[in-house]
Structures are given as structure tokens and as C-alpha cells.
Design a protein around this motif. Structure first.
Motif, mmCIF file in Angstrom:
data_model
loop_
_atom_site.group_PDB
_atom_site.id
_atom_site.type_symbol
_atom_site.label_atom_id
_atom_site.label_comp_id
_atom_site.label_asym_id
_atom_site.label_seq_id
_atom_site.Cartn_x
_atom_site.Cartn_y
_atom_site.Cartn_z
ATOM 1 N N MET A 227 18.476 11.106 -11.691
ATOM 2 C CA MET A 227 17.354 11.456 -10.745
ATOM 3 C C MET A 227 16.442 10.603 -10.127
ATOM 4 N N ASN B 138 13.561 11.116 -8.580
ATOM 5 C CA ASN B 138 12.088 11.495 -8.797
ATOM 6 C C ASN B 138 11.876 12.103 -10.015
ATOM 7 N N ASN B 139 10.716 12.272 -10.339
ATOM 8 C CA ASN B 139 10.523 12.907 -11.559
ATOM 9 C C ASN B 139 9.339 13.982 -11.190
ATOM 10 N N LEU B 140 9.808 14.887 -10.542
ATOM 11 C CA LEU B 140 9.027 16.214 -10.128
ATOM 12 C C LEU B 140 9.136 17.236 -11.263
ATOM 13 N N ILE B 141 7.714 17.665 -11.622
ATOM 14 C CA ILE B 141 7.615 18.734 -12.432
ATOM 15 C C ILE B 141 7.838 20.130 -11.778
ATOM 16 N N VAL B 142 8.682 20.617 -12.537
ATOM 17 C CA VAL B 142 8.988 22.253 -11.998
ATOM 18 C C VAL B 142 8.467 23.402 -12.982
ATOM 19 N N SER B 143 7.367 23.904 -12.633
ATOM 20 C CA SER B 143 6.841 25.113 -13.437
ATOM 21 C C SER B 143 6.710 26.371 -12.877
ATOM 22 N N VAL B 144 6.420 27.306 -13.565
ATOM 23 C CA VAL B 144 6.085 28.600 -13.037
ATOM 24 C C VAL B 144 4.946 28.530 -12.345
ATOM 25 N N SER B 145 4.281 29.214 -11.231
ATOM 26 C CA SER B 145 3.155 29.565 -10.885
ATOM 27 C C SER B 145 2.085 30.134 -11.659
ATOM 28 N N PRO B 146 0.890 30.105 -11.510
ATOM 29 C CA PRO B 146 0.151 29.181 -10.473
ATOM 30 C C PRO B 146 0.166 27.733 -10.859
ATOM 31 N N HIS B 147 -0.133 26.777 -9.931
ATOM 32 C CA HIS B 147 0.031 25.444 -9.983
ATOM 33 C C HIS B 147 -1.151 24.971 -10.368
ATOM 34 N N VAL B 148 -2.343 25.872 -10.170
ATOM 35 C CA VAL B 148 -3.548 25.459 -10.112
ATOM 36 C C VAL B 148 -4.339 26.272 -11.182
ATOM 37 N N HIS B 149 -5.182 25.673 -12.204
ATOM 38 C CA HIS B 149 -5.693 26.458 -13.210
ATOM 39 C C HIS B 149 -7.429 26.393 -12.897
ATOM 40 N N GLY B 150 -8.058 27.526 -13.612
ATOM 41 C CA GLY B 150 -9.547 27.221 -13.623
ATOM 42 C C GLY B 150 -10.030 26.281 -14.502
ATOM 43 N N THR C 253 -12.121 26.025 -20.414
ATOM 44 C CA THR C 253 -11.131 25.857 -21.386
ATOM 45 C C THR C 253 -11.745 26.744 -22.819
ATOM 46 N N ARG D 167 4.076 14.370 -8.017
ATOM 47 C CA ARG D 167 4.632 14.740 -9.355
ATOM 48 C C ARG D 167 5.048 16.327 -9.398
ATOM 49 N N PRO E 214 -0.439 26.991 -3.861
ATOM 50 C CA PRO E 214 -0.474 26.761 -5.502
ATOM 51 C C PRO E 214 -0.550 27.860 -6.280
ATOM 52 N N MET E 215 -0.989 28.907 -5.923
ATOM 53 C CA MET E 215 -1.148 30.295 -6.786
ATOM 54 C C MET E 215 -0.056 30.945 -7.009
ATOM 55 N N PHE F 214 -5.266 31.865 -13.989
ATOM 56 C CA PHE F 214 -6.449 30.937 -13.267
ATOM 57 C C PHE F 214 -7.639 31.027 -14.089
ATOM 58 N N PRO G 165 -9.251 30.738 -20.327
ATOM 59 C CA PRO G 165 -9.586 29.650 -20.815
ATOM 60 C C PRO G 165 -8.512 29.040 -21.771
#
Lengths: 321, 446
Positions: free
Chosen positions: A1, A3-15, A18, B319, B326-327, B409, B412
């Protein structure tokens, strides 16, 4: 490979929120009332707070190690449980009993049911109720504020005096000694963290502002306790004394709002809070225990899954299967 | 449902490219054009290796009703017709064309004759236009209405609620005339009396441009909406613009609505005017790893790598690279993935943005329940999925989940709710298939 791209389920941005940040907010919100408790009841209160927090964290750590599970003490939930438990104890309680209480809260009520998020009853409340039965003498002790110059043996908490009625000498004397302002600031007998309504209110406002909790549970709980007390006694002053007595504020703001053991929707929270207020009032006026906040929340904890089920939202445009 | 409409989640906007007028990128050396760029049956290749093709020439024919033709996006020679992996984990046929650098239009590219409703729908079909907001549903299918009096209003989707993406915003500001022409076509051939344009209020320039149109045509109503994700979700948009609820399993048309993305409509107008099918796409290129974020017009089939190179390449090692916002965007394993008809953005994230917090236990805070635009209950779905009981999953109505990701999103504990909902949907489909088979068997036995 290449590249080392991460493949994951959306969403790709979190609040940014925590679990740890939520728990930290609760600890911050508890601090004013806890500090007030230490000021009002003395160093014993501080020792109990430290004991409960430390033993809750240690018990959770040991339990997860013993069960070979990932350690979860980093999420601060054990700190919250420990602090709330301590605030529900009288300042004169022997330290070893506080450790036993912490064991019941963390190991028996929380960890044995699967840990964070899986317990059906509030750990701190369950521990308090168990201790009330097991250590009745020390748990039900009427601890006066340091500032009160009273005969220790004759001192009583508001809720053990108030039921005698407005006309009785005891109540008149009590009201002379303890003004409503004293009640609001917490200069009265009771568990070390429950008396300072002002501090608890401050914490509650912080939690609502930070969107950690919603207003529904505290407002409905405290409001209904007041309305019911007014309906029964027919006196505004008595109703205010009742509302500021016992664990109404700490219960309504910090314990009936526990995520894990209370409903998720606004409707559910209102039903839950109303139930708590009704049971609290029934116990206060007609039960054999002077205080009923813990029992009421524990009882509603048991009903919680059903309330959640009854108040489930209707899926948008959903048709019956 | 609240009086103020469906409330949403406040996701970061990050509309860095809102003022970047689209730049046309240089002609790529090769393009890889998949036959499946839409919902429905993949197109059937109609060229062979070695054929010379012109821009706009049909290279894949629509195969079935719900399908769309695919056109050459550059002029040149067909080099390969082979199978490639698609981003959903399956495989699809793709045609590789080597560009001759001339961008010579094919002789079939002439403005279509459109004089009535049937010819209009046929033109939209021939244009290869699919839902450009992201879903890629063949547009002519939406316009194929049996009874035109059913259509009460057209809702134009200019919400663009995903972070980063500004391609639709620029369509509204730079191609307002195309949108106006498109609206006139809808009025003329579908008898549409009311056109509502829904736009999030974080795009004042787009709202202003569209309000100019409403001055020219009283049928056009511009509806600014709070910038709250997922305002552009079809059901959410219909509810917040018209107050209508699309029932489960029904289409917008069942409540008298046709929903269309603003760029889709602009492309329809352009096709009717010029006859050039959908062969290029304006997309937003952004993300923390991209050197110069901008809006780019790229031929369909251009590799992501070529597009990123046009934007100055990467300033940090990418990466995570994705199609769309992104959502709801789809993360891809390689930069060789081609630009598709419904690609409205490609984003590349640096290590920091690509690394998401680990999942921790659910603390039952109820944030997901209280923020789901469709009032679903993710913990109940997760519980039903764990039980493996199809009937229980059906009760949760996970089938209406649009996978908008609002729940994740606000969580927590950073629970993988969308992931579980996808699994629950698959489980539900299997259960329903089994039920249908059982029923069929029982009927045969009778």
C-alpha cells in the motif's frame, strides 16, 4: 500500500464533548455546595469527601483489574459518585462506614451490573439507602452546623421538627433559630452537602448553561415539592421551609438527573420528577422516615425503563409495523 | 414535532471556499468513468477499446427505468473497459479514456428539441443528470409524474448543510440565471405553480442571489433556514419549508413535492440550452491536508489525485480522504478514485482530523435521541440489533434512518451509531426477505 489512509464509517467529524468532560462539569457543579458543606460542618466533612472519592476510584480500579477489563476510572464517573455519596452523609459519620458505602455504590450497584451506563439504580442513592438501614444511628444523626450553639442531644434537623405543625412551640423556636436565609445558605442540620441550597442552585445553573442537564427535572421536582407542601400545610413559609429542607435540592439537581438512571426525553424527565416529588412528599408527611428524597429517586429509578418506553418519541412519518 | 420545525445539530461550518469562484482544471491525461454513478441499474458500455470518442458522446446506455446514461467527459481514445472496486465495497464496470487534449465535442451534442412535457423528461433522461446533492438518483425519474396536478410545489435544495462544501452556494451566486431558466422549464412543462428555495442562513450571498430571482417571478419563494444540520436532508427540508411530513416508505411526490438540488436544476437548464450532457462537475476541494482549498470544475472521471494536485497538492500527509462532506461522506482507500457525477466535494484530512476518539460506554445521556431529526432512538436500535430479532429491529423504524450522523456528532461517548444503524438496516432487510419467502411458501402450500 502506498498510502495509509483511514477508511471508516461516517461521520468523519465528531463533537468535542466527551464523557470525561461531562463528568468534570458535574464535579465542578458540585464544588460550591461541597465547599459550603466543609465551611458549615468543619474538617470532618472534608475528610469524608476525600474518603468517598478516593475509595470509589480505588474500588472501581480494583474491580476492573480483577475482571481483566479496561480501566474506566479516567472517565471521572467514580469521582462523581464518590462526591455525591459523601455529600449525602452526615459530617460525623465514621470514616470506615463511608468506605463501606463507597463499596456498595461502586462495586455492588455499578460494577456488578456491568459498569458505567449499565446500572439501573443511582449508585450514590442506593448506597445511602443501604447505609441508612445498616448504620441507622450514625446515618440519621442530626448534625448541627459548627456555628450553632445548641445542645447536641436536643438538636434536630428541619424535617424532624416541621411535621409538628406551625402552631407548635418546637417549630416556632426552630424558625426563630433558623431563618429562611439560613436554610437557603445551608446553615442548618443535615447531610454535609445537601444543606447549602444556594451552592446547589449555582451548580445546577452551571449544568444547565453547559447543556449537561436540562431544566426539566430540577424545576419540576423542586417546584412540585413546594406546591405539594403548600397544598398540605396551607402556609407559604412552611412550604418554603419544606422545600429547602432535606435533600430536595441535591436530589433534584444532581441525583434525579443522573443520565444512566433517569429518562432521556423531556416528557420522561417531567414524569420522573413529578413521581419523585410526590413520593418525597408522601414520605415526609405520612411516612415513618423524616426524609424521602432518596427513597423517591430510588423508586423512580426502578420505574425508569418503563417511563422511557412510554415516552419514546414517534419516529418521523413512521407507520405502524 | 416542534412548532419551529425540526431542530438540528450545530456542526462546524468551515465554509472556507465560499468566495472561491470555481476554477476549471487542466484536461487530465486519462479519466476513469464508472458505469454506476447513480442509484439504480448500472449503465451498459456501448463503446469498445480503441474507439475514438468525443466530449458528450454516450459511452454507457441506461439499462432499465431507474438508470442513467453515461457520457465521455474528454475527447480521446477508449483504453480500457474493466472492473474496479467501488466505494460501497462492491465492484463496477469503468471505462478508461485517454485524452487527446482537444476536448472536441461529439457531433451528437446539439440542443434537444423540447416543446412539451414528454420531450422535457426525455431530454433530462438523455442528459445523464442525477441528483447532484449527493444521492445520485436519476433526475428524470423524479420528474416522471403520472398526474401533473399532483405536483403542488417544487422544493429546491440549497441548504448545503454539510461542513466545508460550497459548490451549491457558488451555483446559486454564479449560475443564478441557469437556476432561473430551470425554474421556467419546470413551470412551462410541469405546470409548477410554486418553487421554494431552501437555503441555510449562513449563506447570505446565496439567499440574496435567489431573492433577486423571486423579484422576477412571483412563484419563487426563498426560504432562509437556520444553519442547523441536517437541514438539507430531504424529509427535513420538506418539513421545514412546507410543513409536510413524508410518511415512512413514501416519496416526496406522495405529499405533492418534488425536491431537487439547485445544481441539478442548473445543469438541466444548461443541457436544454446547449445539449452538452453532464460531463463535468464543480466540486469543493478542502480539508486540513489540502494546500490550497478551492472550488474546481473537473471532468467526470478525473482521479482525486489529479484534482488535489491542481489544488497545490498536500501540505500535510493525508490520513483520510473522502467523497462529500465530513458528516455523510464516504472515506476512500486510494487517491485513484474518480470524480463522479454526484461528487460535490473531496476532502483530505491530516492526522489530527482523521483520528477520532475511541468509543466509550453509553452513558444514556439521551443526546442522540434528542437530536435525531427523525425522532429515532439509537440505544433502542442498538439493543434490538444485539438481540438479533428482526421483529424488534422493525419496531425501532431504523429503516427511515438517513445516516446523517447527527447522533454520533453529539454523542459524548463517541458511539458508532451510524455503523450500528447500517448493520441493523441490513439485518432488517434480511429478516423482511425471509418473511416474504415464508409467506410465499405458505401460499404455495395452500
Amino acid at each position: 500500500m502506498e498510502n495509509n489512509l483511514i477508511v471508516s464509517v461516517s461521520p468523519h467529524v465528531h463533537g468535542k464533548r466527551t464523557t470525561t468532560k461531562v463528568m468534570l462539569d458535574v464535579v465542578i457543579a458540585l464544588l460550591p455546595a461541597a465547599i459550603a458543606g466543609i465551611v458549615i460542618f468543619g474538617m470532618n466533612a472534608a475528610i469524608l469527601c476525600a474518603t468517598c472519592v478516593a475509595s470509589c476510584v480505588v474500588f472501581e480500579f480494583l474491580f476492573t483489574k480483577l475482571c481483566k477489563r479496561p480501566t474506566t476510572v479516567g472517565d471521572l464517573s467514580a469521582v462523581v459518585t464518590g462526591l455525591i455519596l459523601a455529600m449525602n452523609l452526615p459530617a460525623t459519620l465514621p470514616v470506615w462506614q463511608a468506605v463501606v458505602g463507597s463499596f456498595i455504590a461502586i462495586v455492588v450497584t455499578k460494577c456488578l451490573f456491568g459498569g458505567l451506563g449499565c446500572n439501573f439504580a443511582n449508585p450514590a442513592i442506593t448506597a445511602r439507602v443501604v447505609m441508612l438501614v445498616a448504620f441507622t444511628g450514625t446515618m440519621a444523626a442530626a448534625v448541627p452546623p459548627k456555628s450553632a450553639e445548641v445542645d447536641l442531644t436536643a438538636y434536630a434537623t428541619p424535617l424532624s421538627v416541621l411535621p409538628q405543625g406551625l402552631e407548635s412551640e418546637a417549630v416556632t423556636a426552630f424558625m426563630e433559630n433558623t431563618s429562611l436565609m439560613d436554610m437557603f445558605l445551608g446553615v442548618r442540620g443535615g447531610a454535609l452537602g445537601e444543606t447549602c441550597a444556594a451552592g446547589l442552585l449555582l451548580g445546577g445553573i452551571y449544568l444547565v448553561a453547559r447543556k449537561v442537564i436540562t431544566w426539566h427535572t430540577p424545576v419540576v421536582f423542586i417546584g412540585a415539592v413546594f406546591v405539594l407542601a403548600f397544598a398540605i400545610t396551607g402556609d407559604m413559609t412552611m412550604a418554603l421551609y419544606y422545600t429547602l429542607s432535606g435533600g430536595t435540592f441535591i436530589g433534584a439537581i444532581f441525583m434525579a438527573t443522573d443520565y444512566v438512571t433517569s429518562p432521556s426525553t423531556a416528557k420522561g424527565k417531567i414524569i420522573f420528577a413529578l413521581g419523585c416529588a410526590v413520593i418525597t412528599t408522601l414520605i415526609r408527611f405520612f411516612g415513618s422516615y423524616p426524609e424521602g428524597v432518596s427513597f423517591s429517586i430510588l423508586f423512580m429509578n426502578i420505574l425508569n425503563p418503563y417511563i422511557d418506553k412510554w415516552t419514546m418519541k414517534k419516529p418521523f412519518g413512521g407507520v405502524k409495523a | 414535532m416542534s412548532f419551529f420545525g425540526i431542530k438540528g445539530v450545530h456542526v462546524p461550518h468551515r465554509k472556507h471556499t465560499a468566495d472561491c469562484h470555481p476554477e476549471r482544471m487542466p484536461i487530465p491525461k486519462t479519466v476513469v468513468i464508472p458505469m454506476a454513478q447513480h442509484i439504480g441499474a448500472p449503465a451498459k458500455p456501448v463503446v469498445s477499446v480503441g474507439d475514438t470518442v468525443g466530449v458528450g458522446q454516450v459511452i454507457g446506455e441506461a439499462a432499465g427505468f431507474i438508470s442513467a446514461p453515461v457520457h465521455a467527459s474528454v475527447s480521446g481514445t477508449v483504453k480500457k473497459i474493466d472492473t474496479m472496486a467501488n466505494s460501497n465495497g462492491g465492484t463496477m464496470t469503468a471505462i478508461t479514456i485517454e485524452s487527446d487534449g482537444e476536448m472536441r465535442p461529439h457531433e451528437s451534442v446539439v440542443p434537444p428539441t423540447v416543446t412539451n412535457y414528454e420531450e422535457f423528461v426525455a431530454a433530462v433522461r438523455a442528459s445523464g443528470i442525477v441528483g447532484l446533492g449527493g444521492a445520485g438518483f436519476p433526475t428524470f425519474v423524479k420528474l416522471s409524474v403520472k398526474d401533473l396536478s399532483q405536483v403542488q410545489e417544487v422544493v429546491l435544495n440549497g441548504a448545503e448543510c454539510e461542513p466545508y462544501i460550497t459548490a451549491d452556494t457558488l451555483t446559486m451566486t454564479d449560475r443564478a440565471e441557469d437556476i432561473f431558466e430551470g425554474i421556467q422549464l419546470l413551470e412551462k412543462y410541469l405546470g409548477v405553480k410554486k418553487v421554494i428555495i431552501g437555503i441555510e442562513d449562513n449563506k447570505p450571498q446565496a439567499i440574496k442571489a435567489m431573492q433577486e430571482l423571486s423579484k422576477k417571478d412571483s412563484a419563487i419563494v426563498v426560504k432562509p433556514m437556520p444553519a442547523a444540520y441536517p437541514q438539507g436532508g430531504e424529509k427535513v427540508l420538506i418539513y421545514n419549508t412546507t410543513g409536510k411530513t413524508v410518511p415512512e416508505g413514501k416519496l416526496p411526490l406522495d405529499v405533492g413535492c418534488i425536491v431537487m438540488n439547485v445544481t441539478t436544476l442548473a445543469c438541466i437548464a444548461e443541457y436544454v440550452r446547449t445539449g452538452m450532457p453532464l460531463v463535468e462537475k464543480c466540486l469543493t476541494v478542502d480539508g486540513s491536508a489540502v494546500a490550497t482549498p478551492k472550488n474546481v470544475i473537473a471532468p467526470i472521471g478525473t482521479s482525486m489525485k489529479d484534482v488535489f494536485d491542481f489544488c497545490g497538492g498536500f501540505k500535510e500527509e493525508p490520513r483520510k480522504v473522502m467523497y462529500g462532506g465530513p458528516m455523510m461522506g464516504i472515506a476512500v482507500p486510494t487517491l485513484d478514485e474518480p470524480i463522479l457525477k454526484n461528487t460535490n466535494a473531496i476532502l483530505a484530512f491530516n492526522d489530527k482530523d482523521a483520528t477520532l476518539p475511541d468509543e466509550t460506554p453509553c452513558i444514556r445521556c439521551g443526546n442522540c435521541i434528542n437530536h435525531c431529526p427523525l425522532n429515532l432512538n439509537p440505544p433502542a436500535i442498538a439493543k434490538a440489533l444485539k438481540s438479533g430479532d428482526g421483529a424488534e429491529i422493525a419496531k425501532t423504524k431504523v429503516n427511515i434512518c438517513m445516516e446523517c450522523g447527527a447522533c454520533v456528532f453529539v454523542c459524548p461517548a463517541h458511539r458508532m451509531i451510524v455503523h450500528r444503524n447500517k448493520l441493523a438496516k441490513a439485518e432488517l432487510r434480511a429478516y423482511q426477505t425471509k418473511l416474504a419467502e415464508q409467506k410465499k411458501k405458505e401460499e404455495e402450500n395452500k
